[in-house]
Design an enzyme around this catalytic site. Sequence first.
Site: not given
Length: 247
Positions: A102, A119, A127, A151
Amino acid sequence: MTFMYAKAAQMIQSSKRCVAFTGAGISVESGIPPFRGENGLWNKYDPQIFDIQYFHTHTRHSWEVIREIFYDLFGTIRPNAAHYALAELEANNLLSAVITQNVDNLHYDAGSIVVHEFHGSLKNVVCLNCRTQYKILEVDLNVLPPKCEKCGGILKPGVIFFGEAIPEPAKTNSFNEAGKADCFILIGTTGMVAPANMIPANAKSNGAQIIEINPYVSEYTTSVTDVFLEEQATIAMEKLMEEIEKL
């Protein structure tokens, strides 16, 4: 059935290293819909939205759906009795770790400390350009897609999409736990999702006794399970805790 709970409690109590392995079934009882099945998210949303290539080419649309499903809905969800029971087992030194498929962070919210999120987790975003990670609470989801402060790159939820590899160190840690456990508690997972579904078999082949908690027979029931508690997660864990307290 009471005998089976007593047997499972004894297995947990006498184990040297017990590990829990959880799937969508434990979070369903907190109000989170599963991905598959009758009321699954895949019946309402196109799974390709969660394909990494689709995310790259339709970033804004992917984020709109992600925000609707995960952050608008999941943000109101709280742990249930089964999550709290696992945290209590760990606090009492009867559980070494939780491996979870989960992405909802509910094990941490319930107080579990050692959690391997196979997961990934919705509580973080990353990013795609510089790999800087942010807590979701630091990110403004009113502007989509969200951008990196450092960035200007696109931010992506810290969960795996179709087409991506299982994150490290969660993958290695999960299989290592399965290899070391002598007791393994399966809760609310049916064995349909690879490669996560290999973990219980890995535990079994290394000598672990398998306790399965599911409201119905799964892929595991006839292949690896030693004790099958055919019940919803919250009910089963409450009964199991009662039996453990008797020991």
